[in-house]
Design a protein around this motif. Structure first.
Motif, short mmCIF file in Angstrom:
data_model
loop_
_atom_site.label_atom_id
_atom_site.label_comp_id
_atom_site.label_asym_id
_atom_site.label_seq_id
_atom_site.Cartn_x
_atom_site.Cartn_y
_atom_site.Cartn_z
N GLY A 95 43.81 100.74 -19.26
CA GLY A 95 43.00 99.53 -19.08
C GLY A 95 43.63 98.59 -18.07
O GLY A 95 42.93 98.00 -17.22
N PHE A 96 44.96 98.43 -18.15
CA PHE A 96 45.66 97.60 -17.17
C PHE A 96 45.51 98.18 -15.77
O PHE A 96 45.37 97.44 -14.79
N GLN A 97 45.56 99.50 -15.66
CA GLN A 97 45.42 100.13 -14.36
C GLN A 97 44.04 99.87 -13.77
O GLN A 97 43.91 99.53 -12.59
N LEU A 98 43.00 100.01 -14.58
CA LEU A 98 41.64 99.75 -14.08
C LEU A 98 41.49 98.29 -13.66
O LEU A 98 40.82 98.00 -12.65
N ALA A 99 42.10 97.38 -14.40
CA ALA A 99 42.06 95.96 -14.03
C ALA A 99 42.77 95.76 -12.69
O ALA A 99 42.31 94.97 -11.85
N SER A 100 43.87 96.45 -12.49
CA SER A 100 44.60 96.35 -11.23
C SER A 100 43.75 96.87 -10.06
O SER A 100 43.73 96.28 -8.98
N PHE A 101 43.05 97.98 -10.29
CA PHE A 101 42.16 98.51 -9.24
C PHE A 101 41.07 97.49 -8.90
O PHE A 101 40.76 97.27 -7.73
N ALA A 102 40.49 96.89 -9.92
CA ALA A 102 39.44 95.89 -9.69
C ALA A 102 39.97 94.69 -8.92
O ALA A 102 39.30 94.17 -8.01
N LYS A 103 41.19 94.28 -9.24
CA LYS A 103 41.80 93.15 -8.54
C LYS A 103 42.02 93.49 -7.06
O LYS A 103 41.79 92.67 -6.19
N ARG A 104 42.44 94.72 -6.79
CA ARG A 104 42.67 95.13 -5.40
C ARG A 104 41.37 95.21 -4.62
O ARG A 104 41.33 94.86 -3.44
N VAL A 105 40.30 95.65 -5.27
CA VAL A 105 39.00 95.67 -4.60
C VAL A 105 38.56 94.23 -4.31
O VAL A 105 38.04 93.93 -3.23
#
Length: 166
Positions: A31-41
Motif C-alpha cells: 500500500g505504501f508503494q502504491l501511494a509512492s507511485f501515485a505521489k511520483r505521478v
C-alpha cells in the motif's frame, strides 16, 4: 468422497494473527508503494503541467503514468496470490516472494519512468514471483483437497521428510 458439509467444518489449524503477520506486513508495504507511485505521478503532472484527467503530454509523464497504471493493474493479482499462498501454503515463502515482487515492481517503475526499454527485466522478475506464489497457492489448496479426500497431509509429509517446521 466426503459430503459437502465435511468441507465446511472449522479447520483444525486455525488462522490467527501470528500465522499471517508477515503477509500483513507485505500488504501494508505494498500500500505504501502504491501511494509512492501515485505521489511520483502527481509530481510529474506538476512538472509537465498536465492537469487531471488528461493523460497525454510529455513522453516522460506518459511513461511514469503507464508504469503506475501497470502496477495498479497487477495489484489484485498480487494480493490474491500473496494471501492465498500465505494462508494455504505458508506465510514465510509467501512473504519473501511478496517482498521480492515489491522490489522488482519498484525497479520496474523507476526503469520504465526513465526509459521504456528498461522495464522488461523487472517486469519478468515480478511476473516470476507472481507465478511462484500462484504455484504455492495451488499446492496448498491441492493439499487441503488431498487431506479431506484421502486423509493424508501431503505438505506435512513433505516437510517432515526434509525437517522444515510448519
Amino acid at each position: 468422497m466426503p459430503p459437502l458439509s465435511h468441507f465446511l467444518q472449522i479447520p483444525t489449524k486455525s488462522i490467527n494473527q501470528d500465522t499471517l503477520c508477515l503477509v500483513g506486513v507485505v500488504t501494508l508495504l505494498s500500500g505504501f508503494q502504491l501511494a509512492s507511485f501515485a505521489k511520483r505521478v502527481g509530481h510529474c503532472r506538476r512538472k509537465y503541467k498536465i492537469t487531471p484527467p488528461r493523460i497525454d503530454g510529455e513522453e516522460a509523464f506518459q511513461r511514469c503514468f503507464r508504469a503506475q497504471q501497470n502496477c495498479l493493474e497487477f495489484f489484485p493479482i498480487f494480493m490474491t496470490v500473496l494471501w492465498l499462498s500465505g494462508i494455504f501454503f505458508h506465510q514465510l515463502p509467501a512473504s519473501l516472494l511478496g517482498l521480492y515482487y515489491l522490489y522488482e515492481r519498484e525497479n520496474y517503475f523507476v526503469d520504465y519512468s526513465r526509459n521504456s526499454d528498461g522495464r522488461i527485466t523487472p517486469f519478468r522478475r515480478s511476473a516470476q514471483a507472481l507465478r511462484a506464489m500462484a504455484l504455492f497457492s495451488a499446492l496448498g489448496l491441492f493439499n487441503i483437497l488431498v487431506r479431506h479426500v484421502f486423509h493424508w497431509d501431503l505438505l506435512q509429509t513433505l516437510t517432515d521428510t526434509i525437517n522444515v517446521p510448519l
